[in-house]
Write an enzyme that holds these catalytic residues in place. Structure first.
Site, PDB file in Angstrom:
ATOM      1  N   ARG A 201     -17.177   3.163  45.236  1.00 25.87           N
ATOM      2  CA  ARG A 201     -16.173   2.519  46.084  1.00 25.87           C
ATOM      3  C   ARG A 201     -16.803   1.901  47.318  1.00 25.87           C
ATOM      4  O   ARG A 201     -17.844   2.346  47.790  1.00 25.87           O
ATOM      5  CB  ARG A 201     -15.151   3.569  46.540  1.00 25.87           C
ATOM      6  CG  ARG A 201     -14.389   4.173  45.385  1.00 25.87           C
ATOM      7  CD  ARG A 201     -13.363   5.148  45.874  1.00 25.87           C
ATOM      8  NE  ARG A 201     -13.970   6.271  46.563  1.00 25.87           N
ATOM      9  CZ  ARG A 201     -13.296   7.108  47.350  1.00 25.87           C
ATOM     10  NH1 ARG A 201     -11.999   6.927  47.555  1.00 25.87           N
ATOM     11  NH2 ARG A 201     -13.917   8.123  47.920  1.00 25.87           N
TER      12      ARG A 201
ATOM     13  N   HIS B 205      -6.675  12.527  51.280  1.00 29.95           N
ATOM     14  CA  HIS B 205      -7.029  11.356  50.457  1.00 29.95           C
ATOM     15  C   HIS B 205      -8.442  11.518  49.887  1.00 29.95           C
ATOM     16  O   HIS B 205      -8.676  11.308  48.688  1.00 29.95           O
ATOM     17  CB  HIS B 205      -6.912  10.098  51.344  1.00 29.95           C
ATOM     18  CG  HIS B 205      -7.364   8.812  50.735  1.00 29.95           C
ATOM     19  ND1 HIS B 205      -6.481   7.794  50.428  1.00 29.95           N
ATOM     20  CD2 HIS B 205      -8.589   8.345  50.399  1.00 29.95           C
ATOM     21  CE1 HIS B 205      -7.153   6.778  49.923  1.00 29.95           C
ATOM     22  NE2 HIS B 205      -8.431   7.077  49.897  1.00 29.95           N
TER      23      HIS B 205
ATOM     24  N   THR C  86      -3.911  -7.120  42.276  1.00 26.29           N
ATOM     25  CA  THR C  86      -4.999  -6.254  41.835  1.00 26.29           C
ATOM     26  C   THR C  86      -5.880  -7.120  40.932  1.00 26.29           C
ATOM     27  O   THR C  86      -5.395  -7.649  39.932  1.00 26.29           O
ATOM     28  CB  THR C  86      -4.443  -5.050  41.039  1.00 26.29           C
ATOM     29  OG1 THR C  86      -3.721  -4.196  41.926  1.00 26.29           O
ATOM     30  CG2 THR C  86      -5.567  -4.266  40.370  1.00 26.29           C
TER      31      THR C  86
ATOM     32  N   ASP D  69      -7.250 -11.495  57.904  1.00 27.64           N
ATOM     33  CA  ASP D  69      -6.443 -11.888  56.754  1.00 27.64           C
ATOM     34  C   ASP D  69      -5.098 -11.181  56.843  1.00 27.64           C
ATOM     35  O   ASP D  69      -4.893 -10.357  57.732  1.00 27.64           O
ATOM     36  CB  ASP D  69      -7.174 -11.490  55.459  1.00 27.64           C
ATOM     37  CG  ASP D  69      -7.061 -12.569  54.407  1.00 27.64           C
ATOM     38  OD1 ASP D  69      -5.969 -13.153  54.279  1.00 27.64           O
ATOM     39  OD2 ASP D  69      -8.067 -12.837  53.745  1.00 27.64           O
TER      40      ASP D  69
END
Lengths: 264, 264, 264, 264, 264
Positions: free
Chosen positions: E199, E186, E247, E208
């Site tokens: 990022r 990744h 998103t 959550d």
């Protein structure tokens, strides 16, 4: 803004503070919170846009009625209050109600929804469960049993988190032995957090579209996160068809504290 | 608050209590509730925010009209009423209607929705099913058949629970033999609760996005929870693609009781 | 209530009944309802809470405009009307429109939504499909073909049911032979009900988030239930990724009947 | 109704028609619509119930502002307009915006939502994608490449269809070779319809909860249906985790045509 | 329109610009934004239809209060602001809040929702996460570690994208080794974009209905699209049960810029 808060606090003390219930009339809260066979209901409410548009005097008058309804029912049921607003997009206020019979909870919520205050309360979610004796623990080794007896100390001003769970059909189709083994692994994974994260389990099958409601209290939120992360890694976790949805996160507050915040 | 409740009760007696239907005109309720080939409809309604903002006199006047509509249709259809408010976040009131033809149910609900009262009633869910002779029972052993004939005694002031079910395509693709065997296990698992939990089954394929509506009555809610837990463990359970969603939980109330509660 | 209904009927006759379209101007309804290459649209609408709060005179005036819009477009498109209210929680009224071109349907629905009436109409669902020659029938044995030619007689005052369907990707990936074999089993399973349940199929791939719209008419609702139950048991059924959602159930009504009901 | 339409047309010509943008100021529309590296946004809006309750004069005034906003931004971005109303239950109007930078699209939509008109516009869906050079085509045989170069002629007054797509994780995990082979089969299946159905592809990964937006224009809707049916049968199709939801169907209209329809 | 914008800017400068917080009182923003053990909350809000219907003077007055609330809390928490409007159909404004304790974030959002401004703010989504030391990096080869240390330069006027992620139960059931190997792949896939796409990762399990919140900043949106496309192709990607939904795409704006836009 400081002086406005002071006024609110004063008004709340004068108007709302007069409503109380004598200790002798209160439900046997300790029994309801510790014994099996008790119904636990989580009722989350949102305030609609109209609430904030009212005069503060009107809001305080309505909150006085709210307090009266709660105090009146505290004779029969145990009521805990939580502020979700600011931490949850699902609701603003959460009531946790323990009662010997669900119809007593219904009567409380009917009076709450019928009170003036509730003209601006939208019900967001109601979930029911039943407390039961631990099912899997008798099959655990002594050390695990001992660990489970450690008394949790959630600390001051704790956060509260409610996570509803539905198991997959596969879970219920497993042999009791396999479920005991997996729940033992589950218990062992959670033992490092037993001291700082207080937990309580409610059984919901048939009472709601759930199998369990899990309830947590802690002032060390990072420990709680680590606990859930640990539970995600045990073999029992993939048998959760639904985990959360919603996860309710809030802070424990007395009714007077919540009233003071909503009065502003 | 006590005196306010007394006034409401008095007003309801005077204004609403005058509307009745003579027994001779009533639908053959016993037949509709016991025979196959009868359509059962569950119609759940919510009261919108405007309801509570009206004067109590207006609410009582509207509830009088509601009672008139119900009494008028009781000549043709059997109507049972339930209070969901305070126990369910899906709706406030539930009507269960049994009729020989679905168009009679439609006529009742049209008049109900057209009445003044219903300006503040939002329809939450309508589900239809059909009563049929037991399909799998003829293949069961005599003992299981005998157990199924025990008369249920749900007890006083019972709770009512409605759970809609959709089976997976796999279920319908099974041989009849396999389905009989699994339904026998299902029946055996539920037999310990047959005395305290009353059940009724409605077949819905094509009439709704469901295959079955299961209906329960009991005053021993813990027995009902144990029944569902037992059913979750039988081999037929994984063939339920949808089980609940919504699970409707309420209390059986006469129309007069519901009117008294909504009038407050 | 009786006299009120009488007044409504009279008013509807006087105000609304005057609007008609001469037979010579009407679209070639028979052709649109029987030929391939025709677009079929199902448009379901709900009445909002404001509708019932208007004066009856205003409602009748608006329904007159509605009737005018429908009659005007009947020159070009074939329009059928259904009452869903009281049987469906999805919508109150359903229009089925057949047109040679979808833009003619759009023009009708634009005028409908633009009419005064529609200030209180909320669009609930619009679904499109295309009629086509039977695809699998040419591969069927003669007996099955003969069965499919039996003329359905749905009976008086029929119910109408609309079930949208989306097939799984697996279905489309099957060889044509396998699909023909499965559709033959499907046809055979439905043949006992062909006389009392009228059916019509619309192809929707690309025109909507569907592959098919299936439409049924029957006054024997129990036969329709048995038909769907039979179809759930054939090998083609598991290839339905979506079956219903929504299933729309209503009664066929003329526009005048629907207007009379909505005017009350 | 005829004369009312005539008045509307006149009023629209007088009040709205005066707002234009000179050709020299317009964005290089041809480049934006043909080159790679351009951002394409699909923004669908619904008109709320309040829109139709306003006076026609107010509606025309607001539509004049709307036209002004669109014309002003045409200097920088390419804007196409579509009427969904009457064909889609998702929205009433669709804007397709092509821009060199997404922030130019944001500025246009900010001004649109900030304009008076938009007090009654509810945003229904916004989807973003990016035009890129064809990825798989270089690996195709010459004949397939040649087929793809045929110029589409969507015909007069075409329909437009927008289908968003999300591929499964399995798709992205495949070797490039396998994806090229499947996309070649995909291209061959669609080649019979290339002449009558115009297509355009937008890449959305990361820009939205999508991987692709597929856009179609055709006046032969039956050909488009056949195209989608052909694509459902190729091996690449099961790798679409989401296909549509929503499928947006509308008609291409100039802004003036849409304004005239909404003004009525 | 130009002059109107000028007036708005002037008014905003005069009325809103006076509210500031001295640097000495500000929270240690650098620490909150760089250290582990910090709570990050993403709170997205929508403006309801009533906002635009108010006078500009009223809007400016309310925005002044909003600015006051934000400035007051900047003493304790780090607040970043984003404009989603025009790019997202989920919300209009996004706040990113970093705090040592979640109850400080709650206090800020309580005051924000309690302010006059927020009478027209609807909460759209609140998501919480926790910053932690990189878990998998210690197991990476030196070259990959070095690549990860490259400082990102998102460029001027960057876009911000927020993608919430829930891993599948399978992911958490994998051996740590396998997860390290996949996260290394990744990291390698994302390294070409590390310079232009900044990022930040938040851990959400238990806080959550998520496991992670991924946050991105870039002025090269095409690079960001290529990054996500690259990540979709690595072996870790299929373990994302939820990726986005929503998103959130927006542009970074100072509070003053957002106020100026909302004041128009």
């Amino acid at each position: 803004m400081r002086s406005s808060k002071f006024f609110t606090r004063l008004a709340v003390l004068v108007f709302v503070g007069l409503v109380t219930v004598s200790a002798s009339e209160a439900a046997d809260r300790d029994k309801l919170l510790s014994e099996p066979g008790v119904y636990g209901t989580f009722a989350a409410f949102s305030l609609d846009a109209g609430w904030g548009r009212q005069d503060q005097a009107v809001r305080i008058a309505q909150l006085t009625v709210l307090k009266g309804v709660v105090e009146q029912h505290r004779e029969k049921v145990a009521i805990d209050t939580y502020l979700l607003r600011g931490l949850s997009d699902h609701a603003d206020v959460l009531f946790r109600i323990h009662a010997a019979e669900l119809r007593e909870t219904q009567q409380f919520l009917l009076d709450l929804q019928g009170s003036l205050f509730v003209k601006h309360l939208t019900k967001a979610a109601i979930m029911h469960g039943l407390t039961k004796k631990a099912i899997y623990v008798p099959g655990f080794p002594d050390q695990v049993k001992a660990d489970l007896k450690i008394v949790s100390e959630p600390g001051p001003n704790p956060y509260a988190i409610v996570i509803p769970i539905r198991k997959s059909a596969d879970w219920w189709g497993l042999d009791q032995d396999k479920r005991v083994a997996m729940m033992q692994e589950h218990s062992e994974a959670s033992s490092p957090y037993i001291k700082t994260v207080k937990r309580k389990l409610y059984h919901s099958s048939g009472l709601d579209d759930l199998d369990f409601i899990t309830y947590f209290e802690t002032s060390k939120l990072e420990d709680f996160h680590s606990l859930i992360l640990a539970l995600e890694k045990v073999k029992e976790f993939p048998y959760n068809r639904r985990f959360g949805h919603p996860t309710l996160v809030g802070t424990m507050k007395s009714l007077d504290e919540i009233i003071e915040i909503l009065a502003q």
